[in-house]
Scaffold this active site. Structure first.
Site, mmCIF file in Angstrom:
data_model
loop_
_atom_site.group_PDB
_atom_site.id
_atom_site.type_symbol
_atom_site.label_atom_id
_atom_site.label_comp_id
_atom_site.label_asym_id
_atom_site.label_seq_id
_atom_site.Cartn_x
_atom_site.Cartn_y
_atom_site.Cartn_z
ATOM 1 N N GLU A 69 0.818 -1.216 0.000
ATOM 2 C CA GLU A 69 0.000 0.000 0.000
ATOM 3 C C GLU A 69 0.847 1.260 0.000
ATOM 4 O OE1 GLU A 69 -0.672 -2.706 1.714
ATOM 5 O OE2 GLU A 69 -2.747 -3.229 1.233
ATOM 6 N N HIS A 138 -11.890 -4.550 9.637
ATOM 7 C CA HIS A 138 -12.405 -4.345 8.271
ATOM 8 C C HIS A 138 -13.667 -3.489 8.243
ATOM 9 C CE1 HIS A 138 -9.550 -7.263 6.768
ATOM 10 N NE2 HIS A 138 -10.061 -7.230 5.564
#
Ligand SMILES: Cc1ncc(C[n+]2csc(CCOP(=O)(O)OP(=O)(O)O)c2C)c(N)n1
Ligand SMILES: Cc1ncc(C[n+]2csc(CCOP(=O)(O)OP(=O)(O)O)c2C)c(N)n1
Ligand SMILES: [Mg+2]
Ligand SMILES: [Mg+2]
Lengths: 337, 333, 337, 333
Positions: A69, A138
Site C-alpha cells: 500500500e 475491516h
C-alpha cells in the site's frame, strides 16, 4: 461523446455500475488516466467495481499491484508528478493506514512546501464503512478522520449521480482527492441519466427539504437519515436532510443556510464519535449560528468500539434510522439530545 | 531417508501418525460445513477456507509445544483446530455467539485463545508478523525457550511489514519460525505478478535467515521440516523461514468468482490433495484400512454435528456489554 | 524508595530531565520494562531524553532499533502480550504514521476483539508539535487526531509533574497508552519534588482559576494559555486555564464544571482546526452545557496548512497567546469569537 | 583499466574533469558557510551537512541528463547544487526567504525545483522511494526514455517502503536508479545494528535488481558506475542499485553530540576526503596546479559571498500568503 438527442434518457444501474462507468469513461477520455491497486485487474476488483476493465484497457492501464500500500500510493503520487492522472484504489480504508505517511506527508504537503511548484493531481479511491459483519479490522469509517488533513479533498458519494460524477471532477482537480465509497452502497440500484457527467463538489445538497430540523449525513448514512425523515414526517416533524457530499473542504455556508432555516441540527456520522467530522460540524454551527439555534446541536455516531462481528452488536454500534428519529424527537420536543 | 516418501514423520508412533490424518480431516469437514452454513446465512462476513492447505497447519502444529505461540491470519480455522481450539468454540464464534472463543466479536477472521497462546486471527495482510517478533522478544528477554510460529501467505511477502519484521527478528536473533504458506495466489494475484523474485527462500536469505522450501501438500514433509526448524530456533540460532508450497482448492473467500485461474490448474492440484495422499501412505504402512477410515469419518461427523448443535444453542452477548473490553477491566497480569 | 524525611525537598530540573528520571525509575522498578526505539541508546535519544540510560541498563533494555516503525511498534504490542512492559519511543509523531496500522488495527483492537482475552499494556512515547522551524514533515500535532481511536489512551503532559508522573501511571495501565511530549517543552525548567511519583490521568487540572472564561489547553499550548491569562488579568478579565492533560478519554465532567463556572469557553489547540480535538470539546460543551453558555465556544487552532519553515510564517500558523487574548476579549466583550 | 585509479571518468574531457572538482568544492564551501550561518542563527530548523559525501552527488549527477529526475532526502544540498540549483536560491531557502527555491517554506530539508526535475528534499526516511518509482512509471507509460535517480541513506534500507519500492520497480521493470549512500550510520545507529545482512547489494539482488558497490569517496568511480547504471536503466533493463560507500565527516545534524563513533574513525575517513584525493589526481594528470586551485577557491568564495548577500537581501513571503498553495490555484498542466 457529443450531446445526443436522447440526452434525457436514463438507465437502471447500481452504485457499483455507476463507478465502473465513471472509470471506463475516464480511461477512454484521457490517455493519462490509469487505475492501479490490489486485484483491480484479473480478480475484477475486490468488490467487482473494475470487472471487465482489464480486458478493455489492458494491463498497462489496469494495473494489479503487489500488496504494498505504501509503495503504490507513493507511486501514484510520483506518477501524478510525472504527468499522469493515476486513480489509485486502496482496497478498503482499513488498509489505507499503511499508506497514510505517503498521503499526509507527501501528497498533502508537496504543493505547499515546494512553494506552489508541485501539484499532485492524484485520485485515491477506497471502500469504507461497516455493516457487513467484517469485524474490527475491516469496518472502519475513517473518511471524517481524513478530512482533518489540509491539502487533500475528501469526497463521499452517497448517490448514483455522485458515484458517477465525482470521479470525473476529482480527475480534473489539480489536488489529491480521496473518494470514499461506502461498501454497503455498491449494490444499491437506481436510475442514472445516460448523459450523467461531472458534478460540482463544492456544495452540500439538500436531499429532502424540511423546516423543523437539519439532518446532516453523507455516504453510508444518507439513506438512514432519509429513512428517519420519512418516519418523522408521519409524526408531523419535517426534517431537512442535507447530504454533505464533500467532507473536506466542508460546505460551511450550505450547512449554515440549512440551520438558519430549521434552527436545529443533527449530524449522522458512521465514524467514532470523539473527534469525528460530526464534532467539527457541531463546532462550526456553534461558532457561526449560535444565536440561531433553538437547541444544542446533536450527533448520532458509531459507538466508540472496535466493530464487533456479531450482527446484533454491529447493529447496536452503528447509527440507525431509529436512533436518528429518537434524537430528533427529543430535540424538537425541546429536551437536550 | 527420503523425507517426502516416509510413511510417517520421523519419531512419531502409529497413533500420532493417525492423528495427523484425523486433524486434517477434521479441518476439511469442518470447513465444508462452514461453506454450507455460510450459504445458509448462519456464518457471515468474510469466510476464507483453508481447504487444500490442511497439511501445513497440521504438520506445523505437532512441531510446537504448548508453551510456544502461534500467530496466524484470517485464513486460520485450520491452525486454530490443530492448535486445540475446539470446533464448538470456533463455530460458536462464527455464529456470533457469546460461547465463541471471542464472544462472537471476532468471527471467522479473528480467532484468539490466550490459554493456547493462539494470537490470531489477523485480517491485515502482514499485520501479524511484527507481533510475532514481539512475542519472541518477550520470550527471549524473559529467558524462556519458547518458539513463536508465524503463519502468513505469500502475498504478505510484498508488504513492508514482512521486510521490517524479518530483519528485526534476524538482527536480534529472535526465536520466530516464519511459515510462509505459498498457495500461489493473493486473492487473484499470482505470485509472479507480485514478486520480482519469486524464490521466496532467497528473500529470506537476504536477512541471513536460514530458509528452505517444503512440499506443503505432504504432511510428513511439513512435520519433519517444522520440527527441524523449531529445534534450530529453540536452540537460540535465531529465526527460520519455511516456504510451504501449497494450494487452496476453494475460492479466496465466499465472494470470489475465480476469474484468475483455470479449472484445470485447480484440478491438477486437487490430484495432490494432502488428505487422500496421506491416507494412502497410512494404508501402505498398515496403519489404516477402510473400516478405520470410515470410523474416523464417523467420529468427526459426530463431533461436528454436536459442535454445530451446541454452537447454535449458544447465546448472544448482551448489547449492554458492547463497550466491555474497549478498555481493560483489571490491571494487566 | 521508602518515604524519606526529605520527601518535601525538590530539585531544579527540566521537562526532559523529568522524563529521563521517570524512565530510569521505571527501568529500576520493574524488570519487565524496557525502552525501544530509534537512537534511544548509543545516540542518547534524538532529543537527549534517554541519554545515559544505555550505560546504566545495557543494550537489552535500551534497544536501538532499525528504522522500522511498523515492526518495532508491532513488536512492542507482541512483547506486551508476552508479558513485558515495553516503552516504545517513536522519535516523533511525524513518523508514527508508518506505525498507525499497528496502533489502530492491533493495539487498539486486540483486547476487544479477543473478547477480553488480550490486554496490551504498552506505552508509546513520541515527540509532537511545531515551533522549531522543522517544516511540513516534522511539525505535526496529531495527538488530538489520535484521540479519535477507541482502545487507546492519549496523554499530553504539559508540566514537569506530569512529565515525571504520567509514565509511571501509563505503565500500570493495562491498555495501550500514547504519551505525546511537546518538543518545545524539553528544555523548560522548573522545580520537581524529589518524591514526585505517579499522577492520576483521569482528570483535567485547573492551572489557574478564573471566573470569566474557561481556556482549555494541553501540552504545548498550556503555556500560551497561561500567558494569555496573565495578559488578560491586567485588563480585568479573569480566565480560568484548564490543562486537559488526557485527550482520550477526555474529562468531560471537568470541562463542564469549569464552563458552568465561567459560561464561556475557548480551546487552544496546536492541531489543524478542522476535525481537531478542539472541535470535539466544543461539541461536547454544546451538547451538555448549551443553556449555560453566554457565548459560542471558540477555538484557537493552527492554520490548516503544512507547516512552513520560515519563522514568521510558522508563527503565523500556530496558536499564539496574542490570538488567545484577542479571541477572549471578543468573547467576553459579547461578540462572536 | 582500473576505474579507481583513472584520473578522469571515461570519455570526459579536461574541462569536465575540472568541473567535478569545482562542484565538490562548491558543495563543501557552501556547507561550511551553512554551519557558520546556523551558529549565527540565520539558518534554523534541522540542518544536515553532506560534507565528506560530495563525490556521490557530483559523480552521479554528471551521469544524468536534464530530462532525468532526481529524488533526494533531507541531506540534499549537494544534490541540489550539483543538479544546477543556484547557491542563492538554496541559501535564500535556508534563510526562509521568498526568493528561495520554495519561497522559504521548505528550508534545508525540502529543496524542490520542478524545472530541474528535482523532487526533494524528503524528510521522512524512505519516503522518497515510492515517489521515484511513480516518476519512473510515468516516464515508462508515456514512452519517455528518462531515468529517475533516487538517493537515500543506508538507514532507509530497513524501512518497509524500501522493500515495497524496490520490488515494485523491479517487477514492473521501471527506470529507477537507486543510489544508496552508505555512510555507515543512521543518526547514531551503525549499519550492523540495523541490518541483519549488511551487504546491501545482496538485498537488492533479492528483488533481482542488478547491484554493485562503489567507492563513494572517489568521484571518478562514482561517475563511471552511475553512467554504466544509467545506460542500463535507460535501455529499459529495469532498475539498478548502487551502494555508494561513503562517510559523513560532520555530525548527523547540528544537534548531534556524536557519542556513537570515535574521533579516530572520523579522522581515518577524513584521510580519504574525496576532494583533495581528486585534486591530487587532477594534478598528476596535469590538469590542475596551485594557481588553478587558488583561482577555483577564489571563484567559489566570490560566488558564495555574492549568494549570501543576495539571499540576505531577500524578502519574506507576506503572511497573507500563508494559505496559498495548500490547494492549487490553477488546473494541473
Ligand atoms: C494490508 C491488506 N491489504 C489488502 C487486504 C485484502 N486481502 C485480504 S486477503 C488478501 C490476499 C492475501 O494473500 P496471501 O497473503 O497470499 O494469503 P492467502 O489469502 O493466499 O492465504 C488480500 C489482498 C488485507 N486484508 N490487508
Ligand atoms: C521515518 C523516519 N524515521 C525517523 C526519522 C529521523 N531520522 C532522520 S535522519 C535519520 C537517519 C537516517 O539515516 P540514513 O538513511 O542512513 O541517512 P543519513 O542521515 O546517513 O544520510 C533518522 C533516524 C525520519 N526522518 N523518518
Ligand atoms: Mg496466497
Ligand atoms: Mg546513513
Amino acid at each position: 461523446m457529443s450531446a445526443s438527442p436522447a440526452a434525457k434518457s436514463s438507465t437502471r444501474t447500481t452504485y457499483r455500475g455507476a463507478i465502473r462507468s465513471a472509470l471506463r469513461d475516464a480511461l477512454q477520455r484521457d490517455p493519462r488516466v490509469f487505475l492501479m491497486g490490489e486485484d483491480v485487474g484479473r480478480y475484477g476488483g475486490c468488490f467487482a467495481v473494475s470487472k471487465g476493465l482489464l480486458d478493455e484497457f489492458g494491463p498497462e492501464r489496469i494495473r494489479d499491484t503487489p500488496l504494498s500500500e505504501s509503495a503504490f500510493v507513493g507511486a501514484g503520487i510520483g506518477a501524478a508528478l510525472g504527468g499522469m492522472r493515476p486513480i489509485v484504489e486502496i482496497m478498503t480504508v482499513n488498509f489505507s493506514l499503511l499508506a497514510l505517511d505517503q498521503i499526509l506527508n507527501n501528497a498533502a504537503t508537496l504543493l505547499h512546501m515546494s512553494g506552489g511548484q508541485l501539484p499532485v493531481p492524484l485520485v485515491i479511491r477506497m471502500t469504507t464503512g461497516a455493516g457487513r459483519q467484517l469485524a474490527a479490522q475491516h469496518s472502519h469509517s475513517l473518511e471524517g478522520w481524513y478530512a482533518h488533513i489540509p491539502g487533500i479533498k475528501v469526497l463521499t458519494p452517497a448517490t448514483l449521480e455522485d458515484a458517477r460524477g465525482m470521479l470525473w471532477t476529482a480527475l480534473e482537480d489539480p489536488n489529491p482527492v480521496l473518494i470514499f465509497e461506502h461498501g454497503g452502497l455498491y449494490p444499491v440500484e437506481g436510475e442514472l441519466a445516460d448523459d450523467a457527467g461531472p458534478v460540482e463538489i463544492a456544495h452540500a445538497a439538500v436531499r429532502r427539504p424540511g423546516r423543523d430540523v437539519s439532518v446532516f449525513a453523507y455516504g453510508g448514512t444518507l439513506a438512514k437519515a432519509l429513512a428517519a425523515a420519512d418516519d418523522l414526517a408521519s409524526g408531523g416533524i419535517e426534517a431537512e436532510v442535507v447530504d454533505l457530499r464533500t467532507l473536506r473542504p466542508l460546505d460551511t455556508e450550505g450547512i449554515l443556510a440549512s440551520v438558519s432555516r430549521t434552527h436545529r441540527a443533527v449530524i449522522v456520522d458512521e465514524g467514532w464519535r470523539s473527534g469525528s467530522i460530526s464534532a467539527e460540524i457541531s463546532a462550526r454551527i456553534t461558532e457561526h449560528a449560535f444565536y440561531e439555534l433553538d437547541a444544542p446541536v446533536a450527533r448520532v455516531c458509531s459507538a466508540e468500539v472496535p466493530m464487533p462481528y456479531a450482527r446484533h452488536q454491529e447493529e447496536a454500534a452503528l447509527p440507525q434510522a431509529t436512533t436518528v428519529v429518537e434524537t430528533i424527537r427529543r430535540l424538537v420536543g425541546g429536551g437536550d439530545a | 531417508m527420503n523425507a517426502a516418501a516416509a510413511p510417517l514423520p520421523a519419531d512419531v508412533g502409529a497413533d500420532a501418525a493417525r492423528a495427523l490424518l484425523r486433524e486434517m480431516l477434521r479441518i476439511r469437514r469442518l470447513e465444508e460445513k462452514c461453506a454450507e452454513l455460510y450459504s445458509g446465512g448462519q456464518i457471515r462476513g468474510f469466510l476464507h477456507l483453508y481447504i487444500g492447505q490442511e497439511a501445513v497447519a497440521v504438520g506445523a502444529m505437532i512441531a510446537l509445544g504448548p508453551d510456544d505461540a502461534v500467530v496466524a491470519t484470517y485464513r486460520e480455522h485450520g491452525h486454530a483446530l490443530a492448535r486445540g481450539i475446539s470446533a464448538v468454540s470456533l463455530l460458536a464464534e462464527m455464529f456470533g455467539k457469546l460461547e465463541g472463543c471471542c464472544r462472537g466479536r471476532g468471527g471467522s477472521m479473528h480467532v484468539f485463545d490466550a490459554a493456547r497462546r493462539f494470537y490470531g486471527g489477523n485480517a491485515i495482510v502482514g499485520g501479524g508478523l511484527p507481533i510475532a517478533v514481539g512475542l519472541a522478544l518477550a520470550d527471549r528477554m524473559q529467558g524462556r525457550r519458547r518458539v513463536t510460529a508465524c503463519f502468513f501467505g505469500e502475498g504478505a511477502v510484498a508488504e513492508g511489514s514482512f521486510h521490517e519484521s524479518l530483519n528485526l527478528a534476524a538482527l536480534w536473533h529472535l526465536p520466530v519460525l516464519f511459515c510462509c504458506e505459498n498457495n500461489l495466489y493473493a486473492m487473484g494475484t499470482a505470485l509472479a505478478l507480485s514478486e520480482a523474485e519469486t524464490d521466496l527462500c532467497l528473500k529470506a536469505a537476504s536477512y541471513e535467515i536460514p530458509a528452505w522450501p517444503v512440499d506443503g501438500m505432504d504432511v510428513v514433509a511439513v512435520a519433519d521440516a517444522c520440527r527441524r526448524a523449531v529445534t534450530a530456533v529453540r536452540a537460540g540460532g535465531g529465526p527460520c523461514f519455511l516456504e510451504l508450497r501449497t494450494y487452496r482448492f476453494r475460492a479466496h473467500s465466499m465472494y470470489d468468482p475465480e476469474l484468475y485461474r483455470t479449472k484445470e490448474e485447480v484440478e491438477a492440484w486437487k490430484r495432490r490433495d494432502p488428505i487422500p495422499a496421506y491416507a494412502a501412505r497410512l494404508r501402505e504402512a498398515g496403519l489404516l484400512d477402510d473400516a478405520g477410515l470410515a470410523a474416523l469419518e464417523d467420529e468427526i461427523a459426530r463431533e461436528l454435528a454436536g459442535a454445530i448443535e451446541r454452537a447454535e444453542a449458544g447465546t448472544l452477548e448482551p448489547v449492554s456489554e458492547l463497550l466491555r473490553f474497549v478498555y481493560a477491566e483489571a490491571p494487566a497480569p
